[in-house]
Scaffold this active site. Structure first.
Site, mmCIF file in Angstrom:
data_model
loop_
_atom_site.group_PDB
_atom_site.id
_atom_site.type_symbol
_atom_site.label_atom_id
_atom_site.label_comp_id
_atom_site.label_asym_id
_atom_site.label_seq_id
_atom_site.Cartn_x
_atom_site.Cartn_y
_atom_site.Cartn_z
ATOM 1 C CD GLU A 113 11.928 13.290 -0.409
ATOM 2 O OE1 GLU A 113 10.726 13.366 -0.711
ATOM 3 O OE2 GLU A 113 12.461 12.270 0.058
HETATM 4 N N1 COS Z 1 5.273 16.026 -12.209
HETATM 5 C C1 COS Z 1 5.593 15.658 -13.467
HETATM 6 N N2 COS Z 1 6.114 16.510 -14.384
HETATM 7 C C2 COS Z 1 6.322 17.786 -13.983
HETATM 8 C C3 COS Z 1 6.013 18.225 -12.675
HETATM 9 C C4 COS Z 1 5.470 17.291 -11.783
HETATM 10 N N3 COS Z 1 5.172 17.646 -10.527
HETATM 11 N N4 COS Z 1 6.326 19.531 -12.564
HETATM 12 C C5 COS Z 1 6.807 19.898 -13.766
HETATM 13 N N5 COS Z 1 6.798 18.848 -14.615
HETATM 14 C C6 COS Z 1 7.239 18.818 -16.013
HETATM 15 C C7 COS Z 1 6.799 20.067 -16.747
HETATM 16 O O1 COS Z 1 5.522 19.900 -17.325
HETATM 17 C C8 COS Z 1 7.890 20.214 -17.799
HETATM 18 O O2 COS Z 1 7.622 19.365 -18.893
HETATM 19 P P1 COS Z 1 7.437 19.961 -20.398
HETATM 20 O O3 COS Z 1 8.700 20.705 -20.718
HETATM 21 O O4 COS Z 1 7.229 18.761 -21.242
HETATM 22 O O5 COS Z 1 6.235 20.858 -20.312
HETATM 23 C C9 COS Z 1 9.114 19.658 -17.104
HETATM 24 O O6 COS Z 1 8.677 18.845 -16.018
HETATM 25 C C10 COS Z 1 10.027 20.743 -16.566
HETATM 26 O O7 COS Z 1 9.231 21.572 -15.748
HETATM 27 P P2 COS Z 1 9.720 23.019 -15.340
HETATM 28 O O8 COS Z 1 10.108 23.792 -16.549
HETATM 29 O O9 COS Z 1 8.690 23.599 -14.434
HETATM 30 O O10 COS Z 1 11.046 22.658 -14.538
HETATM 31 P P3 COS Z 1 12.088 23.590 -13.799
HETATM 32 O O11 COS Z 1 13.443 23.234 -14.238
HETATM 33 O O12 COS Z 1 11.663 25.037 -13.861
HETATM 34 O O13 COS Z 1 11.999 23.061 -12.281
HETATM 35 C C11 COS Z 1 11.236 22.862 -10.056
HETATM 36 C C12 COS Z 1 10.873 23.054 -11.539
HETATM 37 C C13 COS Z 1 12.060 24.019 -9.526
HETATM 38 C C14 COS Z 1 9.919 22.813 -9.314
HETATM 39 C C15 COS Z 1 12.002 21.520 -9.912
HETATM 40 O O14 COS Z 1 13.267 21.578 -10.513
HETATM 41 C C16 COS Z 1 12.177 21.098 -8.483
HETATM 42 O O15 COS Z 1 11.259 20.563 -7.866
HETATM 43 N N6 COS Z 1 13.396 21.317 -7.931
HETATM 44 C C17 COS Z 1 13.732 20.815 -6.615
HETATM 45 C C18 COS Z 1 14.379 19.488 -6.746
HETATM 46 C C19 COS Z 1 14.372 18.739 -5.452
HETATM 47 O O16 COS Z 1 13.344 18.585 -4.808
HETATM 48 N N7 COS Z 1 15.561 18.240 -5.081
HETATM 49 C C20 COS Z 1 15.710 17.428 -3.929
HETATM 50 C C21 COS Z 1 15.852 16.022 -4.378
HETATM 51 S S1 COS Z 1 16.066 14.914 -3.097
HETATM 52 S S2 COS Z 1 17.842 14.179 -3.596
#
Ligand code: COS
Length: 378
Positions: A363
């Protein structure tokens, strides 16, 4: 910060740690907790009757309408005995997603069965080429009349084999990054939907993890959750809450590590006295207890913020990083205190160390949590 009800719930559950759960779990001695991921009917029935599978869901969907904080307390309590805890029912991710974004039809159809333990859920976001970079997925769901045709591979799916319902994130429109991702609920048994073999994992062997394969799987548009293109935000917002759940699992593991360490160090004698008399052991135990309290408060604060509809994303990441690091340290010290006996399977404490490791990975890795925290500050 916490309501009287939260604290009473915690007290009640604490008294159950050493009474009720081990009794329910007794047909799973420690060595099978490590290898046996099909829950017995007895455990399912017991948890379902108490409505402890999804306590924070509304009563109409099989929950108890408890606060999220209380569900986190329960998750810690259950993870004390068995690291995947109530994750074995796979409700932690699928429930909040359906409750927040699902239609009335979807909620009615799926939530009650999940809360009763009649169906097991799973969440599939990662793919072989897209783990932390989750929006880089290549699984597609292409619209075809009133259906979508799903093609691709998901991996690291907890409960993949054991589940009946899976949340699947897939690209519905190519070339626009995360804005082209949508979310679906997919039932097992559909033609073209297959599970891979159970992964041979280091820890949390009390739940299965596998790959899922979709080969032209036809899913009705009624099974899309939220709007087209909303999937990535659904995934990230569900993960925010899920990460507090992982922190609570880590707390369960850390508490078990502390309790085993206290018990053993009082029993084990060397040089004519219990090893608990040595400051080197006392300091380890003191550090474990101190860090555990801090991790618990951080986790509860994140849960409290969520309950009070405040922004909790960064706090959830802080809780996950900190609690998982505390669990890793506490379980490693627990093995150290047990010496050679800690290093063999029979004692059961090495399992805590193996189970703790995943809380730093799944996660969202600790590194990704730090990205989320830093972004919230900068
Ligand atoms: N809740 C809702 N929306 C969110 C958010 C959240 N917590 N965080 C970011 N967003 C939105 C952003 O606002 C953005 O939207 P807009 O383009 O409309 O502004 C969009 O999501 C993309 O956000 P961002 O550009 O920050 O995304 P990234 O690709 O840079 O990724 C991380 C951000 C690295 C934090 C994310 O990909 C992540 O959490 N990766 C890990 C995934 C994970 O936990 N995998 C395990 C899964 S268990 S099988």
């Amino acid at each position: 910060m916490f309501s009287k009800d939260d604290l009473l719930f915690k007290k009640k559950l604490d008294s159950l740690i050493n009474k009720h759960l081990p009794e329910d779990w007794q047909e799973y001695p420690d060595e099978t907790l490590d290898n046996h991921w099909e829950l017995s009917k007895k455990i399912k029935k017991s948890l379902s009757e108490k409505k402890w599978i999804a306590p924070s869901w509304p009563i109409e969907y099989g929950g108890l309408d408890k606060s999220f904080t209380q569900s986190i307390i329960l998750s810690e309590t259950m993870s004390y005995r068995m690291a995947p805890g109530n994750d074995r029912f796979g409700v932690r991710m699928i429930g909040p997603t359906l409750l927040k974004y699902g239609t009335d039809f979807q909620k009615e159809k799926y939530l009650k069965r999940l809360a009763a333990g009649l169906n097991i859920g799973a969440f599939s976001l990662s793919e072989p080429q897209s783990g932390s970079d989750a929006s880089n997925m290549i699984t597609t769901a292409i619209k075809d009349g009133n259906n979508y045709i799903l093609n691709g591979t998901k991996n690291w799916v907890t409960n993949g084999i054991n589940s009946d319902l899976v949340l699947v994130f897939a690209v519905t429109k190519k070339g626009i990054g995360h804005k082209g991702i949508s979310c679906f609920i997919v039932e097992k048994g559909l033609s073209g939907f297959e599970c891979g073999k159970a992964e041979n994992k280091l820890g949390i062997r009390a739940s299965d993890t596998c790959e899922l394969y979709f080969d032209n799987v036809k899913i009705s548009k009624e099974n899309r959750i939220g709007q087209e293109g909303e999937g990535f935000k659904i995934a990230l917002s569900t993960l925010d809450g899920g990460r507090i759940g992982i922190a609570s699992q880590a707390l369960g593991i850390a508490t078990a590590s502390l309790n085993h360490s206290i018990k053993y160090s009082k029993e084990r004698e060397q040089f004519g006295k219990p090893i608990a008399n040595n400051q080197s052991i006392q300091f380890k135990i003191a550090d474990m207890a101190m860090e555990l309290e801090a991790a618990r408060l951080l986790t509860w604060k994140a849960a409290w913020l969520k309950d009070h509809h405040k922004n909790f994303s960064a706090l959830a990441s802080m809780a996950k990083v900190y609690a998982s690091e505390v669990a890793m340290r506490a379980s490693t010290q627990c093995v150290q205190i047990h010496g050679g006996y800690g290093y063999i399977r029979e004692t059961g404490v090495e399992r805590l160390m193996r189970d703790a490791k995943i809380t730093q990975i799944y996660e969202g890795t600790s590194e990704i949590q730090r990205v989320v925290i830093a972004r919230s500050l900068l």
